[in-house]
Design a protein around this motif. Structure first.
Motif, mmCIF file in Angstrom:
data_model
loop_
_atom_site.group_PDB
_atom_site.id
_atom_site.type_symbol
_atom_site.label_atom_id
_atom_site.label_comp_id
_atom_site.label_asym_id
_atom_site.label_seq_id
_atom_site.Cartn_x
_atom_site.Cartn_y
_atom_site.Cartn_z
ATOM 1 N N ARG A 1 8.861 -2.649 -20.884
ATOM 2 C CA ARG A 1 9.244 -1.937 -22.109
ATOM 3 C C ARG A 1 9.011 -0.441 -21.956
ATOM 4 O O ARG A 1 9.799 0.380 -22.435
ATOM 5 N N ILE A 2 7.920 -0.080 -21.282
ATOM 6 C CA ILE A 2 7.631 1.335 -21.067
ATOM 7 C C ILE A 2 8.717 1.984 -20.218
ATOM 8 O O ILE A 2 9.109 3.141 -20.451
ATOM 9 N N GLN A 3 9.223 1.253 -19.230
ATOM 10 C CA GLN A 3 10.295 1.788 -18.397
ATOM 11 C C GLN A 3 11.523 2.107 -19.244
ATOM 12 O O GLN A 3 12.185 3.130 -19.036
ATOM 13 N N GLY A 4 11.814 1.222 -20.220
ATOM 14 C CA GLY A 4 12.932 1.493 -21.119
ATOM 15 C C GLY A 4 12.694 2.727 -21.968
ATOM 16 O O GLY A 4 13.593 3.545 -22.180
ATOM 17 N N VAL A 5 11.453 2.900 -22.455
ATOM 18 C CA VAL A 5 11.107 4.090 -23.241
ATOM 19 C C VAL A 5 11.205 5.339 -22.371
ATOM 20 O O VAL A 5 11.682 6.392 -22.820
ATOM 21 N N ASP A 6 10.755 5.240 -21.129
ATOM 22 C CA ASP A 6 10.819 6.395 -20.226
ATOM 23 C C ASP A 6 12.261 6.857 -20.010
ATOM 24 O O ASP A 6 12.515 8.057 -19.899
ATOM 25 N N VAL A 7 13.169 5.896 -19.932
ATOM 26 C CA VAL A 7 14.585 6.263 -19.778
ATOM 27 C C VAL A 7 15.065 7.057 -20.988
ATOM 28 O O VAL A 7 15.744 8.089 -20.851
ATOM 29 N N ILE B 1 4.563 9.395 -22.265
ATOM 30 C CA ILE B 1 4.012 8.174 -22.856
ATOM 31 C C ILE B 1 2.691 7.875 -22.169
ATOM 32 O O ILE B 1 2.576 7.895 -20.944
ATOM 33 N N THR B 2 1.651 7.655 -22.962
ATOM 34 C CA THR B 2 0.309 7.501 -22.398
ATOM 35 C C THR B 2 -0.542 6.651 -23.328
ATOM 36 O O THR B 2 -0.048 6.039 -24.276
ATOM 37 N N GLY B 3 -1.838 6.633 -23.056
ATOM 38 C CA GLY B 3 -2.773 5.812 -23.809
ATOM 39 C C GLY B 3 -3.505 4.872 -22.869
ATOM 40 O O GLY B 3 -3.048 4.574 -21.757
ATOM 41 N N THR B 4 -4.643 4.385 -23.314
ATOM 42 C CA THR B 4 -5.440 3.494 -22.472
ATOM 43 C C THR B 4 -4.687 2.236 -22.095
ATOM 44 O O THR B 4 -4.743 1.791 -20.945
ATOM 45 N N VAL B 5 -3.967 1.649 -23.046
ATOM 46 C CA VAL B 5 -3.257 0.406 -22.739
ATOM 47 C C VAL B 5 -2.127 0.659 -21.750
ATOM 48 O O VAL B 5 -1.838 -0.180 -20.893
ATOM 49 N N VAL B 6 -1.492 1.840 -21.838
ATOM 50 C CA VAL B 6 -0.432 2.186 -20.880
ATOM 51 C C VAL B 6 -1.026 2.399 -19.489
ATOM 52 O O VAL B 6 -0.527 1.858 -18.492
ATOM 53 N N ALA B 7 -2.098 3.193 -19.422
ATOM 54 C CA ALA B 7 -2.738 3.459 -18.132
ATOM 55 C C ALA B 7 -3.297 2.178 -17.525
ATOM 56 O O ALA B 7 -3.195 1.957 -16.311
ATOM 57 N N ALA B 8 -3.894 1.335 -18.367
ATOM 58 C CA ALA B 8 -4.462 0.083 -17.854
ATOM 59 C C ALA B 8 -3.363 -0.816 -17.302
ATOM 60 O O ALA B 8 -3.526 -1.432 -16.241
ATOM 61 N N SER B 9 -2.245 -0.900 -18.019
ATOM 62 C CA SER B 9 -1.152 -1.755 -17.557
ATOM 63 C C SER B 9 -0.620 -1.285 -16.210
ATOM 64 O O SER B 9 -0.400 -2.075 -15.292
ATOM 65 N N ARG B 10 -0.415 0.024 -16.101
ATOM 66 C CA ARG B 10 0.099 0.548 -14.835
ATOM 67 C C ARG B 10 -0.943 0.500 -13.728
ATOM 68 O O ARG B 10 -0.650 0.062 -12.607
#
Length: 746
Positions: free
Chosen positions: A546-552, A568-577
């Protein structure tokens, strides 16, 4: 070299014994100071742009993983008496030391010039004149509370409490979580409603409590079961105590040094006790069985200890070297948690080897021979049974070797098809309070985990410039339209909730809001503001897509606003990546370790062919474990990656012991088949005994309430069985095939 070490150890047994006892006692005292109070960011931090973006976000807006989310469910939550109890709960939380602010429907204000609270404080005690239906209608339309603080049916309320501090350790969180639980229980008693506590902090608190309790119970159960199984196999209490003492001492030394160095135990390092003990136990069993054979042959205790070290010690030493090199390669990882895991596993392996060389021979020398010499009938029967199992494989060596290679090739596809994934609640029981709360948040509010898009503008703009507002609105619309992103919130929501004819007039009204809340929306000195959205706890793989879609979409927005920066950032984003990177880092590093081990085999035995022959029995357990995950529908979880580490250590250990014994037999028996069978008969019982003991221990751990521990134990048990099959059935056949054609014709 091993002869010199054996002479050195046996020449001064009192010195080594006293030194070992003192060191063990000191390290045991240090162990009492070991802390599970790990910093939450320690596991997800890496040397990449994602971590740098998160660090910048935290510098500007504070930690985003210090929130306590209370989800309150009930049928009459907006009745006056219920609201009074809600206000009491809010005030109790606000007064807790360390709580920065608490946000709830009580903070929502009317969209008029006076901006008085939507829920008044002064109403008749019986709530006369108060209309709950009207209040619900206003709350679900208000830009501040809609999709944020109340569900559309009014049967769930959300209360968000932010804890002060930078990267709080679990102890700091517990100081808030524990009284919060007490206040929540009192609120439930007074109102009949249900309160669920969700968010990063609740999960970490549950992880700490569950981890410490489960590690103690599971490890104790595993140790008890393994002890009685070992007792049945060795037919002697003293022998069992001797065989487990050395690896236990190695584990104590490792954890004591970790405590002395201030290392926090959490994440990957939670698997270290089992890993160090397991690696140490395999060598300990080989050494003791060899020394028992020497004692039965009538040799003195000193001579038996010396001959055992000389005959088995080289394999133990080479096993430790290869394991240290393999895990030491993890220190090259860009992820600190992976590098620390590699370093401490290498240290633990070294300590386990040192304990086996020093502690075990000393015990054999000092204990009466009759205590150590057990009935050899069981060992002989086991050797006979192993010989009957292996003989057909050796007779059909080419076919057996082809099957082994074919299995590796067949399993390679499913093993490599695994995709990494993590779920925030995967390490805690499904019935734990935070896991239940997270599911409720996903169902009712679309999630309790927050991600952010930061909008940064150039110096030529100042708030509330229309371009800044427009860019923020566009970023918010992208998140709102993205699948599984809900409850978007930004300064636009606040501006829409305050009165004023112009945007500048409304912007001035924001100053009436508490500073703590303002600071979570905008940082004018950094020329940035944030758009917030909630995401469900459905795993890193799904979120990353989903983040990849938002990045586009954000890339298109960057073209529209070329002077602005959108991240796009945040702990949950960084943790997922980054946790995906951790898992892949472990997998890649283990692949590197396998190559390094092949090189070590080749150099140690001065034969490329020997190095190649050792690949199949070492790789097969890894492939079976990975393919088993794929067939069972599991993603590549971090638990599985840790199992691969254990798998590699065990497979290398068994392979080396068998290989070194085979080469020793070949010095006087030039027939490859005969030498392979003799090596299997001599080493096989130790392999089987080790496997049965460890298998029983891991089987006991499968009763743990923690899903991660159960998965680790199950995969480890599968790994043990596969490694035994590879070393006892396939590797002897490959050794025969690798010999000269005159000695290996079928």
């Amino acid at each position: 070299m091993i002869r010199h070490i054996a002479r050195l150890v046996l020449a001064c047994p009192k010195f080594w014994a006293i030194g070992s006892v003192i060191t063990t006692l000191v390290m045991a005292v240090c162990m009492t100071q070991i802390s599970f109070d790990i910093q939450p960011s320690a596991t997800i931090t890496s040397d990449n742009q994602t971590s740098r973006d998160l660090a910048r976000f935290h510098d500007e807006y504070g930690r985003d993983d210090n929130d306590v989310v209370l989800l309150i469910e009930g049928d009459d939550l907006l009745q006056w008496n219920q609201l009074q109890q809600l206000r009491k709960l809010r005030d109790q939380l606000q007064e807790l030391p360390g709580v920065q602010y608490v946000a709830s429907i009580l903070d929502v204000r009317r969209r008029t010039g006076s901006m008085i609270p939507l829920i008044p404080r002064d109403v008749a005690d019986d709530g006369a004149g108060f209309d709950a239906e009207t209040l619900l209608s206003e709350l679900i339309k208000h830009p501040i509370s809609k999709d944020q603080l109340i569900s559309d049916d009014g049967k769930m309320l959300a209360m968000w409490a932010r804890i002060e501090g930078d990267s709080l350790a679990v102890s700091g969180i517990t100081q808030v979580i524990e009284p919060t639980k007490r206040f929540a229980r009192q609120y439930e008693t007074d109102t009949g409603a249900t309160v669920h506590i969700a968010g990063h902090t609740a999960i970490r608190d549950d992880v700490l409590n569950s981890l410490q309790r489960a590690m103690f119970i599971s490890c104790t159960a595993a140790a008890i079961v393994a002890f009685f199984v070992a007792l049945a196999l060795f037919r002697g209490l003293v022998a069992v105590v001797v065989v487990v003492t050395a690896p236990a001492v190695g584990a104590i030394w490792t954890f004591g040094l970790m405590a002395a160095c201030g290392e926090q135990v959490g994440g990957l390092l939670t698997a270290l006790p089992n890993l160090v003990f397991t690696i140490g136990l395999t060598d300990s069993v080989h050494l003791l069985l060899e020394m028992q054979n020497e004692l039965r042959a009538g040799r003195t205790s000193r001579n038996a200890a010396y001959r055992g070290l000389v005959r088995v010690g080289p394999a133990c030493w080479l096993t430790s070297v290869t394991t240290v090199i393999g895990f030491g390669s993890l220190m090259l990882s860009r992820t600190p948690s992976v590098a620390a895991f590699g370093m401490w596993t290498a240290v633990g392996t070294s300590f386990a080897m040192l304990a086996n060389i020093v502690v075990l021979p000393t015990l054999v020398m000092w204990l009466p021979k009759r205590w150590l010499i057990t009935n050899a009938t069981a060992t002989h029967r086991m050797s006979d049974w192993i010989e009957r199992m292996v003989a057909p494989m050796v007779r059909r060596s080419r076919l057996t070797a082809a099957i082994g290679v074919g299995l590796c090739v067949l399993l390679l596809g499913p093993a490599l098809s695994q995709e990494p994934d993590i779920v925030w609640t995967e390490t805690i029981p499904d019935h734990s309070s935070s896991a239940v709360a997270m599911r409720h948040a996903d169902d009712k509010l679309g999630g309790a985990l927050l991600c952010y898009v930061t909008v940064r503008w150039p110096e030529s703009y100042q708030m509330p410039d229309s371009q800044i507002i427009k860019a923020t609105a566009r970023a918010q619309s992208i998140l709102r339209a993205a699948p599984q992103f809900s409850g978007t919130f930004s300064i636009g929501n606040v501006l829409a909730s305050v009165p004023g004819r112009t945007m500048r007039d409304r912007f001035r009204m924001i100053d009436r809001m508490p500073e703590a809340i303002q600071s979570g929306l905008m940082n004018e000195s950094a020329r940035s503001l944030v758009v917030t959205a909630r995401v469900p706890n459905d795993g890193a793989a799904a979120l990353n897509k989903r983040i990849q879609g938002v990045d586009v979409e954000l890339e298109a927005l960057r073209q529209e606003f070329p002077d602005f920066e959108f991240t796009i950032t945040g702990t949950v984003v960084a943790a997922s990546r980054n946790m995906n990177l951790v898992i892949m880092d472990l997998a890649r590093s283990l692949a590197v370790a396998a190559v390094l081990i092949f090189i070590v085999f080749t150099i140690a035995f001065r034969s490329i062919k020997t190095g190649l022959l050792s690949v199949v029995p070492n790789v097969l357990p890894l492939l079976v474990t990975a393919a088993g995950l794929s067939f069972c529908g599991y993603p590549l979880l971090i638990t599985a990656a840790l199992t691969f580490s254990l798998c590699l250590g065990l497979a290398v250990d068994d392979t080396l012991h068998l290989l070194i014994r085979y080469r020793a037999v070949r010095r006087y028996d030039r027939d490859a088949r005969s030498a392979a069978m003799k090596a299997v008969r001599q080493v096989g019982p130790a392999l089987v005994v080790t496997t049965i003991i460890l298998f029983s221990g891991f089987a006991a751990m499968m009763t743990s309430p923690l899903p991660g521990v159960r998965l680790f134990a199950g995969l480890s048990a599968l790994t043990l069985v596969t490694a035994l099959i590879g070393d006892l059935l396939i590797f002897p056949a490959m050794l025969v095939v690798g010999s000269s054609s005159s000695e290996s014709k079928d």
